[in-house]
Design a protein around this motif. Structure first.
Motif, mmCIF file in Angstrom:
data_model
loop_
_atom_site.group_PDB
_atom_site.id
_atom_site.type_symbol
_atom_site.label_atom_id
_atom_site.label_comp_id
_atom_site.label_asym_id
_atom_site.label_seq_id
_atom_site.Cartn_x
_atom_site.Cartn_y
_atom_site.Cartn_z
ATOM 1 N N GLU A 147 -5.487 -0.429 -5.809
ATOM 2 C CA GLU A 147 -5.724 -1.605 -4.979
ATOM 3 C C GLU A 147 -5.838 -2.877 -5.818
ATOM 4 O O GLU A 147 -5.987 -2.840 -7.035
ATOM 5 N N GLU A 193 0.813 -1.226 0.000
ATOM 6 C CA GLU A 193 0.000 0.000 0.000
ATOM 7 C C GLU A 193 0.840 1.267 0.000
ATOM 8 O O GLU A 193 0.434 2.291 -0.560
ATOM 9 N N HIS A 205 0.237 4.032 -3.367
ATOM 10 C CA HIS A 205 -0.466 5.261 -3.053
ATOM 11 C C HIS A 205 0.315 6.436 -3.636
ATOM 12 O O HIS A 205 1.546 6.473 -3.561
ATOM 13 N N GLU A 253 -10.588 1.345 -4.907
ATOM 14 C CA GLU A 253 -9.760 2.438 -5.398
ATOM 15 C C GLU A 253 -10.529 3.750 -5.341
ATOM 16 O O GLU A 253 -11.731 3.782 -5.569
ATOM 17 N N TYR A 301 -10.002 8.121 -3.684
ATOM 18 C CA TYR A 301 -9.131 9.076 -3.009
ATOM 19 C C TYR A 301 -9.826 9.583 -1.750
ATOM 20 O O TYR A 301 -11.045 9.581 -1.638
ATOM 21 N N THR A 349 -4.866 11.384 -0.881
ATOM 22 C CA THR A 349 -4.272 10.088 -1.154
ATOM 23 C C THR A 349 -5.060 9.381 -2.246
ATOM 24 O O THR A 349 -6.254 9.127 -2.092
ATOM 25 N N TYR A 350 -4.390 9.077 -3.358
ATOM 26 C CA TYR A 350 -4.965 8.263 -4.425
ATOM 27 C C TYR A 350 -4.412 6.850 -4.270
ATOM 28 O O TYR A 350 -3.196 6.663 -4.208
ATOM 29 N N ASN A 351 -5.285 5.862 -4.202
ATOM 30 C CA ASN A 351 -4.814 4.504 -3.963
ATOM 31 C C ASN A 351 -5.130 3.567 -5.128
ATOM 32 O O ASN A 351 -6.183 3.660 -5.748
#
Length: 281
Positions: free
Chosen positions: A137, A118, A122, A143, A145, A133-135
């Motif tokens: 997954e 992770e 990110h 997914e 933010y 935070t843009y993730n």
């Protein structure tokens, strides 16, 4: 000692060592096509941080190599290993239509190529007193933010000093998202930023770690630049609850097979393992 007991002890020790590695044995996620990226600012300073380095002089011993880009109105923090992989796979995809690619194009890291983590997947954008935070997954429904105040730490300065990377540094401490952290910052670089979500001290944070030394960010170099700050436009990302993201990421680290619906053709499913996320709350 009974052989069965010895076997159990060895298995538990191996499981603990696996859990302490911050790059889990979870497969990679889909690439991000850098041909679609847009310019969001111009980076004037780039700071490189090693995540959990065994040897700060050898990038092959890092779990990840991460970059803080400082611009005129926003900052970006991201994984260089993931960016490198996305770049290489984007170039490969321009001519390779088979869908097959060398595993060596996947993100590097101490535990091998391509394992999801992770902290690597990110991307953090700091602007106007908040950090987004843009993730990316393993399951797309997680997914999105989420936003937090930046900086989010309440620091206590100490009188301790040290020299790190040739800079005179002072120590500060804080409790953040359930963990106690110590940070070393230098006023010789008057930037109130640092790795990951850390910031707000009178100078650049060059080293920060939690009290259990599970997570350690250390500056490798600082360079002046004048280059475009590029970002995925994240057109498909939607707001998502931070708590929902953290809950999913903990589950996928502790029990990836069941969480992701993987089924082994032969042999039993792997047992869940203990995992220590950087954010406990």
């Amino acid at each position: 000692m009974n052989k069965k007991i010895i076997t159990i002890i060895i298995a538990l020790a191996a499981m603990t060592a696996w859990a302490q590695e911050k790059q889990s044995k979870i497969g990679y996620v889909a690439m991000s096509n850098i041909d679609n990226y847009i310019t969001i600012d111009t980076a004037t300073v780039r700071v490189w941080y090693a995540l959990n380095a065994l040897d700060i002089k050898d990038e092959s011993t890092y779990i990840d190599w991460q970059i803080l880009e400082v611009g005129s109105h926003c900052n970006k923090y991201y994984s260089y290993f993931v960016w490198e992989s996305d770049s290489l796979r984007t170039v490969d995809r321009r001519t390779n239509r088979s869908g097959n690619f060398s595993k060596k194009l996947l993100p590097r890291g101490r535990n091998g190529f391509g394992n999801w983590n992770e902290l690597q997947y990110h991307v953090l954008i700091e602007e106007n007193g908040k950090i987004r935070t843009y993730n990316r997954e393993r399951l797309p429904q997680y997914e999105g933010y989420y936003d937090e105040p930046y900086p989010g730490q309440q620091w206590t300065l100490t009188q301790d000093t040290a020299t790190i990377l040739g800079y005179h540094c002072q120590k500060a401490s804080c409790c953040y998202h359930g963990r106690d952290f110590e940070a070393w910052f230098t006023t010789e670089i008057p930037l109130r930023f640092g790795p990951w979500k850390f910031g707000g001290l009178p100078g650049l944070i060059v080293k920060v770690y939690d009290s259990d030394r599970l997570y350690d960010f250390e500056c490798v170099r600082v360079e002046k630049t004048h280059t475009p700050m590029l970002s995925n436009p994240y057109k498909k990302h939607r707001p998502i609850s931070r708590s929902k993201v953290l809950k999913f990421e903990r589950k996928v680290n502790e029990d990836s097979h069941r969480t992701l619906g993987w089924v082994r053709v032969e042999g039993p499913q792997p047992l869940p393992v203990h995992y220590e996320p950087i954010e406990l709350e």
